[in-house]
Design a protein around this motif. Structure first.
Motif, PDB file in Angstrom:
ATOM      1  N   THR A  30       1.571   9.356  14.958  1.00 32.97           N
ATOM      2  CA  THR A  30       1.096  10.327  13.998  1.00 32.97           C
ATOM      3  C   THR A  30       2.671  10.228  13.223  1.00 32.97           C
ATOM      4  O   THR A  30       3.569  10.333  14.012  1.00 32.97           O
ATOM      5  CB  THR A  30       0.985  11.690  14.057  1.00 32.97           C
ATOM      6  OG1 THR A  30      -0.392  11.595  14.874  1.00 32.97           O
ATOM      7  CG2 THR A  30       0.579  12.712  13.012  1.00 32.97           C
ATOM      8  N   CYS A  31       2.788  10.148  12.070  1.00 34.95           N
ATOM      9  CA  CYS A  31       3.761   9.904  10.819  1.00 34.95           C
ATOM     10  C   CYS A  31       3.702  10.642   9.885  1.00 34.95           C
ATOM     11  O   CYS A  31       2.717  10.868   9.208  1.00 34.95           O
ATOM     12  CB  CYS A  31       4.113   8.315  10.686  1.00 34.95           C
ATOM     13  SG  CYS A  31       4.311   7.399  12.136  1.00 34.95           S
ATOM     14  N   HIS A  32       5.035  10.763   9.366  1.00 33.29           N
ATOM     15  CA  HIS A  32       4.987  11.397   8.044  1.00 33.29           C
ATOM     16  C   HIS A  32       4.955  10.408   6.999  1.00 33.29           C
ATOM     17  O   HIS A  32       6.106   9.113   7.304  1.00 33.29           O
ATOM     18  CB  HIS A  32       6.287  12.564   7.950  1.00 33.29           C
ATOM     19  CG  HIS A  32       5.942  13.645   8.291  1.00 33.29           C
ATOM     20  ND1 HIS A  32       5.086  14.760   8.202  1.00 33.29           N
ATOM     21  CD2 HIS A  32       6.778  14.365   9.222  1.00 33.29           C
ATOM     22  CE1 HIS A  32       5.137  15.731   8.816  1.00 33.29           C
ATOM     23  NE2 HIS A  32       6.309  15.597   9.560  1.00 33.29           N
ATOM     24  N   ILE A  33       4.380  10.384   5.953  1.00 33.89           N
ATOM     25  CA  ILE A  33       4.696   9.312   4.976  1.00 33.89           C
ATOM     26  C   ILE A  33       6.118   9.829   4.249  1.00 33.89           C
ATOM     27  O   ILE A  33       5.801  10.764   3.269  1.00 33.89           O
ATOM     28  CB  ILE A  33       3.749   9.153   3.911  1.00 33.89           C
ATOM     29  CG1 ILE A  33       2.051   8.600   4.627  1.00 33.89           C
ATOM     30  CG2 ILE A  33       3.970   8.061   2.655  1.00 33.89           C
ATOM     31  CD1 ILE A  33       1.251   8.698   3.593  1.00 33.89           C
ATOM     32  N   GLU A  34       7.230   9.163   4.385  1.00 35.36           N
ATOM     33  CA  GLU A  34       8.512   9.522   3.590  1.00 35.36           C
ATOM     34  C   GLU A  34       8.545   8.865   2.170  1.00 35.36           C
ATOM     35  O   GLU A  34       9.156   9.542   1.358  1.00 35.36           O
ATOM     36  CB  GLU A  34       9.727   9.086   4.712  1.00 35.36           C
ATOM     37  CG  GLU A  34       9.645   9.792   6.032  1.00 35.36           C
ATOM     38  CD  GLU A  34      10.005  11.185   5.601  1.00 35.36           C
ATOM     39  OE1 GLU A  34      11.058  11.472   5.011  1.00 35.36           O
ATOM     40  OE2 GLU A  34       9.523  11.933   6.392  1.00 35.36           O
ATOM     41  N   TYR A  35       8.120   7.853   2.083  1.00 35.91           N
ATOM     42  CA  TYR A  35       8.227   7.004   0.813  1.00 35.91           C
ATOM     43  C   TYR A  35       7.201   5.933   0.597  1.00 35.91           C
ATOM     44  O   TYR A  35       6.554   5.266   1.657  1.00 35.91           O
ATOM     45  CB  TYR A  35       9.535   6.297   0.585  1.00 35.91           C
ATOM     46  CG  TYR A  35      10.004   6.221  -0.668  1.00 35.91           C
ATOM     47  CD1 TYR A  35      10.539   6.781  -1.432  1.00 35.91           C
ATOM     48  CD2 TYR A  35       9.979   4.695  -1.011  1.00 35.91           C
ATOM     49  CE1 TYR A  35      10.962   6.601  -2.797  1.00 35.91           C
ATOM     50  CE2 TYR A  35      10.492   4.187  -2.303  1.00 35.91           C
ATOM     51  CZ  TYR A  35      11.060   5.223  -3.200  1.00 35.91           C
ATOM     52  OH  TYR A  35      11.392   4.957  -4.367  1.00 35.91           O
ATOM     53  N   SER A  36       6.605   5.711  -0.598  1.00 40.19           N
ATOM     54  CA  SER A  36       5.731   4.743  -0.607  1.00 40.19           C
ATOM     55  C   SER A  36       6.044   3.898  -1.889  1.00 40.19           C
ATOM     56  O   SER A  36       6.730   4.391  -2.733  1.00 40.19           O
ATOM     57  CB  SER A  36       4.320   5.180  -0.953  1.00 40.19           C
ATOM     58  OG  SER A  36       4.250   5.908  -2.300  1.00 40.19           O
ATOM     59  N   MET A  37       5.693   2.501  -1.912  1.00 38.01           N
ATOM     60  CA  MET A  37       5.931   1.814  -3.024  1.00 38.01           C
ATOM     61  C   MET A  37       4.936   0.627  -3.323  1.00 38.01           C
ATOM     62  O   MET A  37       4.169   0.298  -2.192  1.00 38.01           O
ATOM     63  CB  MET A  37       7.296   1.182  -2.771  1.00 38.01           C
ATOM     64  CG  MET A  37       7.327   0.174  -1.679  1.00 38.01           C
ATOM     65  SD  MET A  37       7.664   0.479  -0.063  1.00 38.01           S
ATOM     66  CE  MET A  37       8.723   1.814   0.186  1.00 38.01           C
ATOM     67  N   ASN A  38       4.949   0.178  -4.329  1.00 41.56           N
ATOM     68  CA  ASN A  38       3.856  -0.964  -4.562  1.00 41.56           C
ATOM     69  C   ASN A  38       4.718  -2.076  -4.986  1.00 41.56           C
ATOM     70  O   ASN A  38       5.438  -2.251  -5.549  1.00 41.56           O
ATOM     71  CB  ASN A  38       3.167  -0.561  -5.779  1.00 41.56           C
ATOM     72  CG  ASN A  38       1.737  -1.645  -6.010  1.00 41.56           C
ATOM     73  OD1 ASN A  38       2.158  -2.687  -6.047  1.00 41.56           O
ATOM     74  ND2 ASN A  38       0.996  -0.951  -6.422  1.00 41.56           N
ATOM     75  N   LEU A  39       4.426  -3.166  -3.962  1.00 40.83           N
ATOM     76  CA  LEU A  39       5.066  -4.249  -4.057  1.00 40.83           C
ATOM     77  C   LEU A  39       4.165  -5.547  -4.243  1.00 40.83           C
ATOM     78  O   LEU A  39       3.052  -5.884  -3.449  1.00 40.83           O
ATOM     79  CB  LEU A  39       5.987  -4.736  -2.804  1.00 40.83           C
ATOM     80  CG  LEU A  39       7.062  -3.783  -2.366  1.00 40.83           C
ATOM     81  CD1 LEU A  39       7.679  -3.856  -0.832  1.00 40.83           C
ATOM     82  CD2 LEU A  39       8.324  -3.885  -3.286  1.00 40.83           C
TER      83      LEU A  39
END
Length: 192
Positions: A30-39
């Motif tokens: 289980t993790c926190h989403i710290e940052y998302s990006m579209n590549l």
């Protein structure tokens, strides 16, 4: 490249979205989403485990030239896991076999500031990962030590159409690995 931080501040409180990452053998993390990006048209996320990641090391070589080697072989981890679990329970920590890394549940001890090298420049990048020793143990006359990283342990994952994280293939990771330092820098800049 576009980015969208998942960490939202509302009324001074951080609302972090958590997700569960599952590996090919069914272990979850289980993790926190710290940052998302579209590549390149694909959504990726930097994940931070909720529980504390740990690494087990052993030593190879003779007394004059010993080197600490991380234990990565699944068979060796199977052999030493129960012993490692027992010695960590003495510190009120519970060792878990999770996807990507071993983790512990419980409150880690404080890192003593005097362990920092006095001549080290805090702004200078080190080529070595900074680790904090938790405990040592022996298994079949071989010494092992358990450490936790002092820096955040980020995991880069691909997000599927349902918003669930997936581990990257080896080829995909190798293609994206050169971008990781830039992505982490951008993440920390956005936090400031």
């Amino acid at each position: 490249m576009s980015s969208s931080p998942y960490r939202k501040k509302e009324n001074g409180n951080s609302n972090e979205e958590s997700v569960t990452l599952t590996d090919e053998v069914g272990r979850s993390l289980t993790c926190h989403i710290e940052y998302s990006m579209n590549l390149e048209g694909q959504e990726y996320a930097l994940l931070l485990p909720i529980d504390s990641p740990v690494e087990i090391f052993t030593w190879q070589g003779d007394d004059n030239d010993e080197a600490a080697i991380p234990v990565e072989d699944e068979t060796e981890i199977d052999q030493i896991f129960e012993t490692a679990k027992v010695v960590l329970q003495e510190q009120n920590l519970t060792l878990r076999r999770t996807a990507v890394t071993l983790t512990v549940v419980g409150e880690l001890p404080e890192f003593p500031e005097e362990d920092m090298a006095s001549d080290a420049d805090p702004d200078e990048e080190s080529e070595f990962e900074e680790l904090m020793w938790l405990t040592s143990f022996y298994h079949e006359e071989q010494e092992y030590a358990i450490y936790t990283p002092l820096d955040p342990f980020f995991i880069l994952a691909r997000m599927d159409d349902d918003g669930k994280p997936e581990l990257l293939s080896e080829e995909e990771f190798q293609r994206l690995e050169p971008m990781l330092p830039m992505l982490e820098d951008q993440f920390f800049d956005d936090l400031d």
